[in-house]
Scaffold this active site. Sequence first.
Site, PDB file in Angstrom:
ATOM      1  N   GLU A  91       0.817  -1.219   0.000  1.00  0.00           N
ATOM      2  CA  GLU A  91       0.000   0.000   0.000  1.00  0.00           C
ATOM      3  C   GLU A  91       0.849   1.266   0.000  1.00  0.00           C
ATOM      4  O   GLU A  91       1.944   1.283   0.558  1.00  0.00           O
ATOM      5  CB  GLU A  91      -0.834   0.058   1.289  1.00  0.00           C
ATOM      6  N   CYS A 104       3.044   8.225   1.657  1.00  0.00           N
ATOM      7  CA  CYS A 104       3.534   7.278   2.658  1.00  0.00           C
ATOM      8  C   CYS A 104       3.698   5.932   1.945  1.00  0.00           C
ATOM      9  O   CYS A 104       2.744   5.440   1.338  1.00  0.00           O
ATOM     10  CB  CYS A 104       2.510   7.172   3.789  1.00  0.00           C
ATOM     11  N   CYS A 111       5.310  -7.771   7.618  1.00  0.00           N
ATOM     12  CA  CYS A 111       6.307  -7.270   8.562  1.00  0.00           C
ATOM     13  C   CYS A 111       6.582  -8.328   9.625  1.00  0.00           C
ATOM     14  O   CYS A 111       5.683  -9.030  10.072  1.00  0.00           O
ATOM     15  CB  CYS A 111       5.813  -5.982   9.214  1.00  0.00           C
ATOM     16  N   CYS A 115       4.051  -5.785  15.997  1.00  0.00           N
ATOM     17  CA  CYS A 115       3.405  -4.792  16.872  1.00  0.00           C
ATOM     18  C   CYS A 115       1.908  -5.132  16.982  1.00  0.00           C
ATOM     19  O   CYS A 115       1.246  -5.403  15.969  1.00  0.00           O
ATOM     20  CB  CYS A 115       3.577  -3.380  16.322  1.00  0.00           C
ATOM     21  N   CYS A 118      -1.069  -3.374  14.900  1.00  0.00           N
ATOM     22  CA  CYS A 118      -0.812  -3.129  13.487  1.00  0.00           C
ATOM     23  C   CYS A 118      -1.303  -4.262  12.589  1.00  0.00           C
ATOM     24  O   CYS A 118      -0.974  -5.433  12.808  1.00  0.00           O
ATOM     25  CB  CYS A 118       0.690  -2.938  13.316  1.00  0.00           C
ATOM     26  N   GLY A 158       5.698  -2.665   6.742  1.00  0.00           N
ATOM     27  CA  GLY A 158       7.094  -3.092   6.873  1.00  0.00           C
ATOM     28  C   GLY A 158       7.923  -2.178   7.744  1.00  0.00           C
ATOM     29  O   GLY A 158       7.523  -1.058   8.075  1.00  0.00           O
ATOM     30  N   SER A 190      10.526   5.993   9.420  1.00  0.00           N
ATOM     31  CA  SER A 190       9.999   5.606  10.719  1.00  0.00           C
ATOM     32  C   SER A 190      10.449   4.188  11.091  1.00  0.00           C
ATOM     33  O   SER A 190      10.356   3.278  10.273  1.00  0.00           O
ATOM     34  CB  SER A 190       8.470   5.655  10.634  1.00  0.00           C
ATOM     35  N   SER A 213       9.041   4.961  16.572  1.00  0.00           N
ATOM     36  CA  SER A 213       7.754   4.576  17.144  1.00  0.00           C
ATOM     37  C   SER A 213       7.985   4.105  18.574  1.00  0.00           C
ATOM     38  O   SER A 213       8.453   2.995  18.792  1.00  0.00           O
ATOM     39  CB  SER A 213       7.146   3.432  16.332  1.00  0.00           C
ATOM     40  N   LEU A 214       7.682   4.974  19.513  1.00  0.00           N
ATOM     41  CA  LEU A 214       7.934   4.630  20.913  1.00  0.00           C
ATOM     42  C   LEU A 214       6.670   3.995  21.518  1.00  0.00           C
ATOM     43  O   LEU A 214       6.724   2.915  22.081  1.00  0.00           O
ATOM     44  CB  LEU A 214       8.350   5.886  21.678  1.00  0.00           C
ATOM     45  N   HIS A 215       5.585   4.694  21.427  1.00  0.00           N
ATOM     46  CA  HIS A 215       4.252   4.208  21.823  1.00  0.00           C
ATOM     47  C   HIS A 215       4.071   3.922  23.305  1.00  0.00           C
ATOM     48  O   HIS A 215       2.952   3.657  23.740  1.00  0.00           O
ATOM     49  CB  HIS A 215       3.834   2.970  21.010  1.00  0.00           C
ATOM     50  N   ASN A 289      -5.984   4.041  14.839  1.00  0.00           N
ATOM     51  CA  ASN A 289      -7.019   3.665  13.871  1.00  0.00           C
ATOM     52  C   ASN A 289      -7.451   2.256  14.248  1.00  0.00           C
ATOM     53  O   ASN A 289      -6.622   1.346  14.244  1.00  0.00           O
ATOM     54  CB  ASN A 289      -6.432   3.632  12.458  1.00  0.00           C
ATOM     55  N   CYS A 332      -2.163   1.693   8.168  1.00  0.00           N
ATOM     56  CA  CYS A 332      -1.277   0.852   7.371  1.00  0.00           C
ATOM     57  C   CYS A 332      -1.614  -0.632   7.470  1.00  0.00           C
ATOM     58  O   CYS A 332      -1.844  -1.169   8.537  1.00  0.00           O
ATOM     59  CB  CYS A 332       0.163   1.157   7.765  1.00  0.00           C
TER      60      CYS A 332
HETATM   61  S1  SF4 Z   1       3.941  -0.842  13.185  1.00  0.00           S
HETATM   62 FE1  SF4 Z   1       5.509  -0.906  11.598  1.00  0.00          FE
HETATM   63  S2  SF4 Z   1       7.145  -2.142  12.546  1.00  0.00           S
HETATM   64 FE2  SF4 Z   1       5.307  -2.524  13.752  1.00  0.00          FE
HETATM   65  S3  SF4 Z   1       4.404  -4.369  12.829  1.00  0.00           S
HETATM   66 FE3  SF4 Z   1       3.454  -2.568  11.841  1.00  0.00          FE
HETATM   67  S4  SF4 Z   1       4.641  -2.230   9.999  1.00  0.00           S
HETATM   68 FE4  SF4 Z   1       5.857  -3.532  11.349  1.00  0.00          FE
END
Ligand code: SF4
Length: 352
Positions: A91, A104, A111, A115, A118, A158, A190, A213-215, A289, A332
């Site tokens: 995408e 983007c 991936c 996470c 995601c 990814g 990122s 990406s700390l989160h 999201n 994503c």
């Molecule tokens: S947030 Fe990024 S690094 Fe984490 S699983 Fe999704 S695509 Fe992969």
Amino acid sequence: MKEDLKSMTLAEMEAAFAALGEPKFRAKQVFVWLHKGARSFDEMTNLSKPLRAKLDSLYDITAPEVARKQLSKKDGTIKYLWRLSDGNCVESVVMQYHHGNTVCISSEVGCLMGCKFCASTLGGLVRRLRPSELLDQVLFSQIDSGLPISNIVLMGIGEPLDNFDAVLRFLELVNSPDGMNIGMRHISLSTCGLVDKIKLLAEKKLQLTLSVSLHSPDNESRNKIMPINKRWNVEEVLAACKEYYEITGRRVSFEYTMISGVSDSPEQAELLAKKLSGMGAHVNMIPLNDVEETGLHTSSREAIARFQSILQSHGITATVRRTLGSDIDASCGQLRRKFEKNDQKGAADSAD
Ligand code: SF4
């Protein structure tokens, strides 16, 4: 198998053409054609027919097909699902901002990183993209949408630093004055926090923006949502970011997804402010999201406002990202996931 011509730099192309007995300027002509989106050698009308045939016998030109296209009626955001030459899909999202159009892009098919919030990682990693396939997303998003692209974010499907060499080569290609000529300061990359690769990237001293990406500021909750934290914890990631800032002079920005009951407490805001103090850091707060499979939900407006004001009271710049494309699966991995599910059910493949 034929070689992937678009993944070559101009210097490499010149060397390859010299080996074929062709002058340097021919390589440049081909480079320019490819970076304007030519899909075949036959389009390169300033080359002789015999040369076009010779190149065609030796090289492939990548060019994805639009498998799906969604246009947000709310804000003009366009989401593309591209079908690559091997049938895999990735995408890209084109967003229109006051400062210019941003695309983007994805760096991998799937991936590895796992996470929990995601959709991109739900089927694991299928394969890493080639430099040409990264470039194609920028190029064909611009061509198909008719919107000139001035900014790129590597934040789609990814982990870009897990595809380090291809991403670096892509940056060189997209930055080329004979190609799209997009400046490094207009590119953000990122990462979920691959410390070894952050250090390697720092050595390259590129002027791009590194976004981490700390989160979550504490290892206990970050472990729950980001498996990579068990390899490199919060302290190790932040130490690498400080080092990156010292070496490159570029401030690191932090992505922070607001997840209800996981990452949005006032205590976490206080801890985050403490840990980022003195780094000149910018925090980009992102309302989650919703992705149906994850069972996680975005924080309430009140929780987001409270979190932001605590950060700001400690002198940390914190902005809440505007949710673009909320009507079109813009998070994503969502579109690819939906497409695969429908595909398995044998649904018709149409662009809308
Ligand atoms: S947030 Fe990024 S690094 Fe984490 S699983 Fe999704 S695509 Fe992969």
